[in-house]
Design an enzyme around this catalytic site. Structure first.
Site, mmCIF file in Angstrom:
data_model
loop_
_atom_site.group_PDB
_atom_site.id
_atom_site.type_symbol
_atom_site.label_atom_id
_atom_site.label_comp_id
_atom_site.label_asym_id
_atom_site.label_seq_id
_atom_site.Cartn_x
_atom_site.Cartn_y
_atom_site.Cartn_z
ATOM 1 N N ARG A 60 0.836 -1.194 0.000
ATOM 2 C CA ARG A 60 0.000 0.000 0.000
ATOM 3 C C ARG A 60 0.869 1.240 0.000
ATOM 4 N NH1 ARG A 60 -4.147 -0.960 3.920
ATOM 5 N NH2 ARG A 60 -3.706 -3.176 3.927
ATOM 6 N N GLY A 61 0.426 2.244 -0.710
ATOM 7 C CA GLY A 61 1.134 3.515 -0.738
ATOM 8 C C GLY A 61 0.201 4.612 -0.281
ATOM 9 N N SER A 62 0.633 5.839 -0.432
ATOM 10 C CA SER A 62 -0.202 6.937 0.058
ATOM 11 C C SER A 62 -1.456 7.094 -0.790
ATOM 12 C CB SER A 62 0.584 8.237 0.068
ATOM 13 O OG SER A 62 1.183 8.434 -1.180
ATOM 14 N N VAL A 66 -1.983 -1.797 -4.006
ATOM 15 C CA VAL A 66 -1.427 -2.412 -5.209
ATOM 16 C C VAL A 66 -1.621 -3.924 -5.102
ATOM 17 C CG1 VAL A 66 0.618 -2.660 -6.669
ATOM 18 C CG2 VAL A 66 0.293 -0.558 -5.369
ATOM 19 N N ASP A 192 9.556 12.171 -6.723
ATOM 20 C CA ASP A 192 9.437 11.286 -5.560
ATOM 21 C C ASP A 192 10.445 10.135 -5.662
ATOM 22 O OD1 ASP A 192 8.379 10.748 -3.080
ATOM 23 O OD2 ASP A 192 6.638 9.657 -3.830
HETATM 24 N N1 LIG Z 1 4.843 -2.863 -10.161
HETATM 25 C C1 LIG Z 1 4.855 -3.440 -8.952
HETATM 26 N N2 LIG Z 1 5.161 -4.743 -8.802
HETATM 27 C C2 LIG Z 1 5.192 -5.311 -7.577
HETATM 28 N N3 LIG Z 1 4.913 -4.656 -6.435
HETATM 29 C C3 LIG Z 1 4.586 -3.356 -6.509
HETATM 30 C C4 LIG Z 1 4.540 -2.679 -7.766
HETATM 31 N N4 LIG Z 1 4.207 -1.391 -7.541
HETATM 32 C C5 LIG Z 1 4.053 -1.262 -6.209
HETATM 33 N N5 LIG Z 1 4.269 -2.444 -5.570
HETATM 34 C C6 LIG Z 1 4.162 -2.700 -4.124
HETATM 35 O O1 LIG Z 1 3.135 -1.896 -3.607
HETATM 36 C C7 LIG Z 1 3.640 -0.994 -2.621
HETATM 37 C C8 LIG Z 1 2.934 0.333 -2.734
HETATM 38 O O2 LIG Z 1 3.348 0.963 -3.932
HETATM 39 P P1 LIG Z 1 2.956 2.445 -4.272
HETATM 40 O O3 LIG Z 1 3.653 2.828 -5.505
HETATM 41 O O4 LIG Z 1 1.500 2.553 -4.247
HETATM 42 O O5 LIG Z 1 3.393 3.246 -2.999
HETATM 43 P P2 LIG Z 1 4.809 3.671 -2.377
HETATM 44 O O6 LIG Z 1 5.699 4.153 -3.442
HETATM 45 O O7 LIG Z 1 5.336 2.582 -1.489
HETATM 46 O O8 LIG Z 1 4.353 4.848 -1.435
HETATM 47 P P3 LIG Z 1 3.878 6.308 -1.853
HETATM 48 O O9 LIG Z 1 2.655 6.157 -2.673
HETATM 49 O O10 LIG Z 1 3.611 6.916 -0.522
HETATM 50 O O11 LIG Z 1 5.014 6.935 -2.572
HETATM 51 C C9 LIG Z 1 5.140 -0.918 -2.897
HETATM 52 O O12 LIG Z 1 5.822 -0.591 -1.736
HETATM 53 C C10 LIG Z 1 5.429 -2.328 -3.390
HETATM 54 O O13 LIG Z 1 5.604 -3.196 -2.290
#
Ligand SMILES: Nc1ncnc2c1ncn2[C@@H]1O[C@H](COP(=O)(O)OP(=O)(O)OP(=O)(O)O)[C@@H](O)[C@H]1O
Length: 340
Positions: A60-62, A66, A192
């Protein structure tokens, strides 16, 4: 000026961009030139992810969640699903007063549909805009997670921290990704850069992902009205107003990331004093204590001059004066380190 300030560049690229945009309009069908991306229905992605099952959750991100998905072709993908209820410790920080959340998924689609590189987590497709449902984004699946996990996870189920050969390769590949963005037309500023946004594929190659905050240096109004944002610990202190944005904003964040790769320490870690990477590493580098910033968990580069150069490259990227940060990105300089 040897680097791209978005403000300075935008007038040049706007003309160029419009020139490229006009051509398809002349075509009789008025269709977009090529349809490289798949348009999915919400249902397609529900079945690809077992109804967004918890067991398919990758992270999960902000902006949301995912999920891992499998398309009918058998291709493994990552499906990003925005959610307004998600909270995360790593939440991105708007550093001005404006906390409105512009649609990051739409922005990511717009940015990624104009880019393709082996160094980026590329777009595969998306769902159409629909007032009733959140728009979903489908990108390449990265089976080895994030660089953040690779560097900082102490769990027994994960492999040991990467050795120097691997770290240099990952640093170079990230530099290459940033260079690709900055040299594209129009230039793209990621805003970012951080280890959580560098993803690792099945070959252990790094790709830069998460373009939710990225900006193309083309749309003057958007640039002027987009408040500074990024992630604490990686954020360029010069980036205080929209017109301070430049490619050097990403170079600063890359410098912090490089220090993270070198030291194995997080950008901000409250269990250390000082907690900030910048405040800890830069005084040591200034005093020539290069070895003391190297990750004690792995054998550091054998050659003292390589140890010094990597640390110095990182220190140059985080210089207070933006003008004095490396230009054309660090790729060349890191290449030097490897040749030496
Ligand atoms: N293309 C991908 N393949 C596999 N795992 C992924 C992929 N993209 C994201 N993830 C997983 O999902 C998590 C959340 O990703 P996301 O890009 O939403 O947020 P983040 O970069 O961790 O945080 P923020 O949105 O705060 O910058 C990641 O930390 C990773 O573990």
């Amino acid at each position: 000026m040897g680097y791209l300030s978005c403000k300075a560049e935008s007038s040049i690229s706007t003309a160029d961009h419009h020139h490229h945009r006009r051509r398809p309009e002349k075509e009789p069908t008025e269709k977009k030139p090529t349809k490289k991306f798949q348009e999915f229905s919400y249902k397609d992605l529900e079945s690809a992810t077992n109804n967004f099952s918890q067991t398919k959750l990758l992270g999960r991100g902000s902006h949301g969640l995912v999920y891992k998905g499998v398309l009918p072709s058998g291709r493994h993908v990552a499906v990003k699903k925005p959610s307004r209820t998600t909270t995360t410790a790593a939440a991105r920080t708007p550093i001005s007063g404006d906390h409105s959340n512009p649609n990051e998924v739409d922005n990511e689609i717009e940015i990624l549909s104009n880019l393709h590189s082996p160094r980026l987590v590329n777009l595969i497709g998306f769902t159409k805009s629909d007032h009733h449902k959140d728009r979903l984004l489908v990108v390449e699946f990265m089976s080895n997670g994030t660089l953040y996990d690779v560097l900082h996870s102490n769990s027994n189920s994960r492999p040991p921290p990467p050795n120097w050969g691997r770290r240099i390769k990952l640093a170079l590949q990230t530099a290459k990704a940033i260079e690709t963005l900055h040299s594209s037309n129009p230039p793209v500023i990621h805003r970012d850069i951080k280890s959580a946004n560098v993803l690792i594929d099945s070959n252990f190659d790094a790709k830069l992902g998460d373009f939710g905050l990225a900006l193309r240096c083309v749309d003057d109004h958007k640039l002027r009205s987009t408040p500074p944002a990024g992630t604490m610990g990686y954020l360029d202190p010069c980036y205080l107003t929209p017109d301070n944005l430049s490619t050097k904003t990403d170079v600063f964040s890359f410098g912090i990331l490089l220090l993270e790769i070198i030291s194995g320490r997080k950008a901000i870690d409250v269990f250390y004093s000082p907690p900030s990477m910048l405040d800890w590493a830069i005084p040591l580098i200034r005093r020539g204590k290069f070895l003391s910033i190297y990750d004690p968990r792995v054998v550091p580069p054998k050659d003292g001059s390589v140890r010094k150069m990597l640390a110095v490259v990182a220190a140059k990227c985080v210089r207070t004066s933006r003008e004095r940060r490396p230009v054309g990105l660090v790729m060349g300089i890191l290449g030097e380190c490897i040749r030496n």
